[in-house]
Design an enzyme around this catalytic site. Structure first.
Site, short mmCIF file in Angstrom:
data_model
loop_
_atom_site.label_atom_id
_atom_site.label_comp_id
_atom_site.label_asym_id
_atom_site.label_seq_id
_atom_site.Cartn_x
_atom_site.Cartn_y
_atom_site.Cartn_z
N GLU A 44 11.37 -2.29 11.58
CA GLU A 44 10.98 -1.08 10.84
C GLU A 44 9.91 -0.36 11.64
O GLU A 44 8.88 -0.97 11.95
CB GLU A 44 10.28 -1.48 9.53
CG GLU A 44 11.13 -2.00 8.43
CD GLU A 44 10.26 -2.35 7.20
OE1 GLU A 44 9.34 -3.18 7.32
OE2 GLU A 44 10.51 -1.78 6.13
N TRP A 75 0.81 -1.22 0.00
CA TRP A 75 0.00 0.00 0.00
C TRP A 75 0.85 1.28 0.00
O TRP A 75 0.33 2.35 -0.22
CB TRP A 75 -0.93 0.03 1.23
CG TRP A 75 -0.19 -0.21 2.52
CD1 TRP A 75 -0.06 -1.41 3.15
CD2 TRP A 75 0.56 0.73 3.28
NE1 TRP A 75 0.73 -1.27 4.27
CE2 TRP A 75 1.13 0.05 4.38
CE3 TRP A 75 0.81 2.11 3.16
CZ2 TRP A 75 1.93 0.66 5.34
CZ3 TRP A 75 1.62 2.73 4.12
CH2 TRP A 75 2.17 2.01 5.18
N ASN A 76 2.15 1.17 0.31
CA ASN A 76 2.88 2.43 0.53
C ASN A 76 3.25 3.16 -0.76
O ASN A 76 3.39 4.38 -0.75
CB ASN A 76 4.09 2.23 1.46
CG ASN A 76 5.13 1.29 0.90
OD1 ASN A 76 4.86 0.55 -0.04
ND2 ASN A 76 6.31 1.31 1.47
N GLY A 127 6.64 -6.20 -0.39
CA GLY A 127 5.88 -6.12 0.86
C GLY A 127 6.76 -6.58 2.01
O GLY A 127 7.99 -6.49 1.94
N SER A 128 6.12 -7.09 3.04
CA SER A 128 6.86 -7.43 4.25
C SER A 128 7.65 -8.73 4.08
O SER A 128 7.30 -9.59 3.26
CB SER A 128 5.88 -7.59 5.41
OG SER A 128 4.98 -8.64 5.12
N LYS A 148 -2.36 -8.39 -7.90
CA LYS A 148 -3.14 -8.33 -6.66
C LYS A 148 -2.63 -7.15 -5.85
O LYS A 148 -1.63 -7.23 -5.15
CB LYS A 148 -2.99 -9.62 -5.84
CG LYS A 148 -4.08 -9.72 -4.80
CD LYS A 148 -3.62 -10.24 -3.46
CE LYS A 148 -2.97 -9.23 -2.58
NZ LYS A 148 -3.79 -8.09 -2.12
N PRO A 149 -3.34 -6.01 -5.96
CA PRO A 149 -2.90 -4.84 -5.20
C PRO A 149 -3.26 -4.97 -3.73
O PRO A 149 -4.06 -5.83 -3.36
CB PRO A 149 -3.69 -3.69 -5.84
CG PRO A 149 -4.93 -4.34 -6.38
CD PRO A 149 -4.58 -5.76 -6.72
N CYS A 195 10.20 1.51 2.48
CA CYS A 195 11.10 0.40 2.81
C CYS A 195 12.54 0.87 2.90
O CYS A 195 13.35 0.24 3.55
CB CYS A 195 10.97 -0.69 1.75
SG CYS A 195 11.22 -0.03 0.11
N GLU A 222 10.90 -8.05 -3.04
CA GLU A 222 11.36 -6.75 -2.53
C GLU A 222 10.75 -6.61 -1.15
O GLU A 222 9.55 -6.33 -1.03
CB GLU A 222 10.88 -5.61 -3.44
CG GLU A 222 11.45 -5.65 -4.84
CD GLU A 222 12.89 -5.15 -4.92
OE1 GLU A 222 13.40 -4.63 -3.91
OE2 GLU A 222 13.48 -5.30 -5.99
N LEU A 223 11.56 -6.82 -0.10
CA LEU A 223 10.97 -6.96 1.23
C LEU A 223 11.35 -5.81 2.15
O LEU A 223 11.78 -4.76 1.71
CB LEU A 223 11.38 -8.32 1.81
CG LEU A 223 11.14 -9.51 0.87
CD1 LEU A 223 11.64 -10.80 1.47
CD2 LEU A 223 9.66 -9.62 0.51
P1 NAD Z 1 2.35 -6.83 3.38
O1 NAD Z 1 3.42 -7.86 3.26
O2 NAD Z 1 1.46 -6.89 4.54
O3 NAD Z 1 1.42 -6.86 2.10
C1 NAD Z 1 1.95 -6.75 0.79
C2 NAD Z 1 0.99 -7.40 -0.17
O4 NAD Z 1 0.90 -8.79 0.13
C3 NAD Z 1 -0.45 -6.86 -0.08
O5 NAD Z 1 -1.00 -6.81 -1.38
C4 NAD Z 1 -1.14 -7.91 0.76
O6 NAD Z 1 -2.52 -7.98 0.53
C5 NAD Z 1 -0.45 -9.15 0.25
N1 NAD Z 1 -0.58 -10.32 1.12
C6 NAD Z 1 -0.70 -10.35 2.46
N2 NAD Z 1 -0.85 -11.64 2.87
C7 NAD Z 1 -0.80 -12.41 1.75
C8 NAD Z 1 -0.92 -13.80 1.50
N3 NAD Z 1 -1.11 -14.68 2.50
N4 NAD Z 1 -0.83 -14.23 0.22
C9 NAD Z 1 -0.64 -13.35 -0.80
N5 NAD Z 1 -0.56 -12.04 -0.63
C10 NAD Z 1 -0.63 -11.57 0.64
O7 NAD Z 1 3.12 -5.42 3.28
P2 NAD Z 1 2.48 -3.97 3.37
O8 NAD Z 1 2.14 -3.69 4.80
O9 NAD Z 1 1.44 -3.79 2.32
O10 NAD Z 1 3.75 -3.07 2.94
C11 NAD Z 1 4.73 -2.66 3.83
C12 NAD Z 1 5.95 -3.56 3.72
O11 NAD Z 1 6.42 -3.56 2.39
C13 NAD Z 1 7.11 -3.06 4.56
O12 NAD Z 1 7.73 -4.15 5.19
C14 NAD Z 1 8.04 -2.45 3.52
O13 NAD Z 1 9.39 -2.39 3.91
C15 NAD Z 1 7.82 -3.33 2.35
N6 NAD Z 1 8.20 -2.67 1.10
C16 NAD Z 1 9.33 -3.09 0.45
C17 NAD Z 1 9.72 -2.44 -0.71
C18 NAD Z 1 10.97 -2.87 -1.46
O14 NAD Z 1 11.13 -2.46 -2.59
N7 NAD Z 1 11.83 -3.67 -0.86
C19 NAD Z 1 8.95 -1.40 -1.23
C20 NAD Z 1 7.80 -1.00 -0.55
C21 NAD Z 1 7.42 -1.67 0.61
#
Ligand code: NAD
Length: 484
Positions: free
Chosen positions: A387, A157-158, A234-235, A181-182, A290, A256-257
């Protein structure tokens, strides 16, 4: 033009095979404006069946899409890019309303996101292969590059626009088709991109978008053998879950975590430049990036001066709705984010940190939090190992270069790091010693479509952007031609 109050977009369904459809169940997910805390609209809560249909549509579209010439695919991407720029204001407003960041930052994200589409439209024409000298005179060996296939694109979402284009542009340029899948928090930016992809003439089925809660969609994306690759931002928690889920059908992965970026200020740094960099790196997107400086390490000799200069800037920051002018920090994405920030600050204060500065101009509302500078931060505090993802700048004091490097590298994450020094010798020494995928020397800005973006250790696998970004969506085939 996209219209923000366009009923069509805001009640719009997911995009499957060129059709805008709802969830079979009729269920929806509410999207909340984090500034007003009001429902902005709804999107369908799709599940296994819709995800399977999207994957099948992407597979059907894959053959004809990969057979297009690179120039044809590039032309469609160029058109998509042009539409993003034409609709920049609307896209930025949609982004700010669902995500919260100040409108100027949202405009910056749309430009940044669009830049990947332009870049990979250009890179599409440069997908080459190579030849290998044959071990025998009657043979020739050619290495061909071919599209991976159907790719699942899972985004956070960020950065609801740029995290999609950074993946989808190279995928499409390479000849892959996608199921996006956003994040359930920010689906409208994704749908707006889908509307523009359609208007650009990208054929039905090449770009599919499934909206809704993640579990059922994610399970199908992981289990379905037609999906050949998962590209995730994501995370680290969800990234490793997808990695395990992708193992059974041996899918390719780009991850990309999370990060835990150190930002090191040495005694010989240009302090004004360092403060500028810290403001940009720490407080962009309210600290919800991130690559944002999570641990600010300052050498003893300049610690107090740096704290004072940074504090003066933080005291002057305005916090409020991203749509108002002069706002430096918008609302945080949700209550859980606020709770995490509070937990980190309370833990730091209990362990001896002091609040050296706190933004005073903060709008009323549950999801606003004041930017703060904490002095006396130590490595046993929660904010040193996790973080914070908020506008909290903890200052850690160090004495020697070796100590700073040990603290900086003392994390399982390895995404971004920054350091400030005027010494050439130290620049190389520290730059090479930092165990991170991206390092900024005397700059807090490291994100651009022209340079590889990605992390080491638990911050992920693979790189986005740059010339290498398209390789993530290409397979290599050795083609042996004999009997010559
Ligand atoms: P998140 O991991 O909670 O969610 C990311 C995506 O994964 C969302 O679309 C979410 O719906 C999906 N998701 C969640 N559970 C899932 C599952 N069981 N199966 C499939 N998809 C699933 O992360 P967030 O809170 O949306 O974003 C913040 C995190 O993203 C932070 O840790 C940040 O550091 C990281 N991030 C990393 C980068 C990078 O380039 N390394 C860039 C931006 C954000």
């Amino acid at each position: 033009m996209l219209k923000l109050n366009d009923k069509e977009l805001f009640c719009k369904a997911g995009l499957i095979n060129g059709a805008w459809i709802g969830a079979a169940s009729g269920d929806v997910v509410e999207v909340i404006d984090p500034a007003a805390q009001e429902v902005l609209g709804t999107v369908p809560d799709m599940g296994t069946d819709e995800t399977r249909a999207a994957i099948e549509a992407a597979q059907a579209a894959f053959g004809p899409w990969k057979k297009k010439t690179h120039a044809e695919r590039a032309a469609l991407l160029e058109r998509w890019h042009a539409l993003m720029i034409e609709n920049l204001e609307d896209l930025a407003l949609i982004l700010t309303l669902e995500q919260g960041k100040p409108l100027d930052e949202a405009r910056g994200e749309i430009r940044y996101g669009a830049a990947f589409v332009k870049w990979f439209a250009e890179e599409a024409r440069r997908i080459g292969g190579h030849t290998i000298p044959s071990p025998t005179p009657d043979r020739r060996i050619v290495v061909l590059k071919e599209a991976v296939g159907v790719c699942a694109i899972v985004t956070p979402w960020n950065f609801p626009n740029a995290m999609i284009t950074r993946k989808v542009a190279p995928a499409l340029a390479a000849g892959c088709t996608v199921v996006i899948k956003p994040s359930e928090f920010t689906p409208f930016s994704a749908l707006a991109l889908g509307v523009l992809a359609e208007r650009a003439g990208i054929p039905a089925g090449v770009v599919n978008i499934v909206t809704g809660m993640p579990a059922a969609i994610g399970n199908e994306l992981m289990a379905n053998e037609t999906v050949r690759k998962i590209s995730f931002t994501g995370s680290t928690r969800v990234g490793s879950l997808l990695m395990r889920g992708a193992a059974d059908s041996v899918k390719r992965l780009s991850l990309e975590l999370g990060g835990n970026a150190p930002f090191i200020v040495f005694d010989d740094a240009d302090l004004d430049l360092a403060v500028e960099g810290a403001i940009a790196s720490k407080f962009r997107n309210g600290g919800q990036t991130c690559v944002c400086a999570n641990r600010i390490l300052v050498q003893s000799g300049v610690y107090d001066a740096f704290a004072e200069k940074l504090g003066a800037r933080v005291n002057a920051m305005k916090v409020g709705p991203g749509t108002e002018t002069g706002i430096a920090i918008g609302p945080m994405i949700n209550q859980a984010a606020i709770e995490k920030i509070n937990r980190h600050v309370e833990d730091a204060l209990a362990k001896g940190a002091k609040i050296a500065a706190r933004g005073r101009s903060v709008s009323e509302g549950k999801q606003y939090t004041a930017p703060i500078v904490l002095t006396g931060a130590t490595t046993d505090m929660l904010l040193a190992s996790e973080e914070t993802f908020g506008p909290v700048a903890p200052l850690f004091r160090f004495e020697t270069e070796e100590e700073a490097i040990a603290i900086a590298n003392g994390t399982p994450f390895g995404l971004a790091a920054y350091f400030y020094t005027e010494s050439l010798k130290r620049s190389w020494r520290v730059g090479e010693a930092l165990e991170f995928g991206m390092v900024g020397l005397n700059t807090g800005a490291i994100s651009t479509e022209v340079a590889p973006f990605g992390g080491v250790k638990q911050s992920g696998l693979g790189r986005e952007g740059a010339q290498v970004g398209i390789e993530e969506y290409l397979e290599m085939k050795s083609f042996h031609i004999g009997g010559l």
